[in-house]
Write a protein that holds these residues in place. Structure first.
Motif, short mmCIF file in Angstrom:
data_model
loop_
_atom_site.label_atom_id
_atom_site.label_comp_id
_atom_site.label_asym_id
_atom_site.label_seq_id
_atom_site.Cartn_x
_atom_site.Cartn_y
_atom_site.Cartn_z
N ASP A 196 0.78 -1.27 -0.02
CA ASP A 196 -0.04 0.01 -0.02
C ASP A 196 0.83 1.40 0.03
N VAL A 202 0.23 -6.02 1.44
CA VAL A 202 -1.42 -6.17 1.54
C VAL A 202 -1.72 -7.41 0.79
N ASP A 225 -6.78 -7.72 8.66
CA ASP A 225 -7.16 -6.44 8.75
C ASP A 225 -7.58 -5.99 7.21
N ARG A 226 -7.16 -6.68 6.40
CA ARG A 226 -7.47 -6.29 4.86
C ARG A 226 -8.39 -7.00 4.07
N ARG A 227 -8.73 -8.14 4.94
CA ARG A 227 -9.38 -9.06 4.08
C ARG A 227 -11.02 -8.50 3.82
N LEU A 229 -11.74 -7.05 1.01
CA LEU A 229 -11.75 -5.61 0.19
C LEU A 229 -11.52 -5.87 -1.29
#
Length: 282
Positions: A196, A202, A225-227, A229
Motif C-alpha cells: 500500500d 497487503v 485487517d485487509r480481508r 476488500l
C-alpha cells in the motif's frame, strides 16, 4: 532391472525419461514431481530422499516422491498400497503426505498403524487450474518482490504459513532455513506482492514449483485487517496474468474444502476444479 517386492525400487538418473513420461500424463497435477525430477536428475543427494518407482512388465507404472513430502505420482490404489508396504519397512521419515486423494488415503491406511497419530489430516482439497486469462481485472500494483522487500515479505510468509499449517515455520530453529527458502523464491522471480501507500504488504503469493507445462501457486495471503476488500481477487488475477505470460501456460493450486472465502476468490478469478487432493501432516 532389479526390483523389490511388488515391483518397487528406487529410481535414478537412468530412469529420468521414463519418469517424466509418467508424470507428464497429467503435467498439471504432477507439476511438483516433474519439477523435482528435472531439477535433481533423480539423484538422491539432490532430492533429499528417494523417488520410488513401481514397475509392471518392465515398464514404470507409478512413482512416489519420498523426501520431506511423500507424494504419489500416477498411482492407482494398488500402487499406493505397494508403496505403503515399502514405507512400513523403513519407518516414517516424512513430515507430510500429499497428493491425489485416493492414493493418499490408500497409502495412509497402509501405514497408519505404524506411523502414529498425524497432527492433522485434510481429506478434501480441491485441485484447481486456470489455463486462460483471469475473469476479473488484475491489480496493476502487484509486482515481483525484491530483497529490499524482505522486511515486509518475510513476516507475511511466516504469518501465512502459521495460519495455514498451524505451526510456525520458525519452530524448532527453522527460521534460517525458511528465510533461505523465501529468499530463493524472490531470487527466482517467483514471489509476487502488492504494497500500500505506506509500504505495507497487503497481498502476496508465490510460485512453489514450475515446469514448461504448469506452475503451482502457494502462500496466498492478505493480512486479517485487509480481508474482504477484493485484494486477494485482484491480486490473484495479476499473479495469473504474470505467471502465464512469463513462467508457464497453466496456473494451478489446491485449497482446503472448508476455506469458502478462498474458494470464492479462485472461482471469481476463473479457476476450476480438476482433481481432489488430500494432505496428512505430522
Amino acid at each position: 532391472m532389479l526390483t523389490t517386492r511388488h515391483g518397487v525400487r528406487p529410481l535414478g538418473a537412468a530412469d529420468l525419461d521414463a519418469f517424466l513420461a509418467l508424470a507428464r500424463r497429467d503435467p498439471v497435477v504432477n507439476v511438483f514431481a516433474d519439477y523435482r525430477a528435472t531439477t535433481t536428475n533423480l539423484e538422491p543427494r539432490w532430492l533429499g530422499g528417494e523417488m520410488w518407482g513401481r514397475f509392471e512388465a518392465g515398464e514404470l507404472a507409478a512413482a512416489c516422491h519420498v523426501g520431506a513430502n511423500l507424494v504419489p505420482i500416477g498411482a492407482s490404489v494398488d500402487d499406493a498400497a505397494a508403496f505403503a508396504e515399502r514405507a512400513l519397512a523403513r519407518g516414517r521419515t516424512v513430515s507430510t503426505i500429499v497428493g491425489p486423494q485416493d492414493a493418499v488415503r490408500t497409502f495412509w491406511n497402509g501405514v497408519a498403524s505404524a506411523w502414529g497419530q498425524p497432527r492433522e489430516a485434510r481429506w478434501d482439497q480441491p485441485h484447481l487450474e486456470l489455463a486462460a486469462g483471469p475473469l476479473v481485472a488484475p491489480d496493476p500494483l502487484v509486482r515481483r518482490t525484491t530483497r529490499e522487500d524482505m522486511h515486509e515479505l518475510y513476516p507475511a510468509c511466516v504469518a501465512m504459513y502459521t495460519e495455514e499449517v498451524g505451526v510456525s515455520p520458525e519452530y524448532g530453529g527453522g527460521a534460517d532455513l525458511y528465510r533461505a527458502r523465501v529468499t530463493q523464491l524472490v531470487n527466482r522471480g517467483w514471489s509476487f506482492a502488492r504494497f500500500d501507500d505506506t509500504g505495507r504488504l497487503v497481498f502476496k503469493a508465490e510460485v512453489a514449483c514450475a515446469t514448461p507445462y504448469a506452475a503451482q501457486i502457494q502462500g496466498v495471503f492478505v493480512p486479517a485487517d485487509r480481508r474482504g476488500l477484493g485484494l486477494a481477487t485482484a491480486g490473484m488475477a495479476a499473479v495469473v496474468q504474470l505467471v502465464r505470460r512469463e513462467i508457464a501456460p497453466v496456473v494451478s493450486l489446491y485449497v482446503n474444502d472448508w476455506n469458502t472465502s478462498a474458494r470464492r476468490v479462485y472461482e471469481r478469478v476463473g479457476f476450476y476444479e480438476t482433481a481432489r487432493f488430500a494432505t496428512v501432516m505430522f
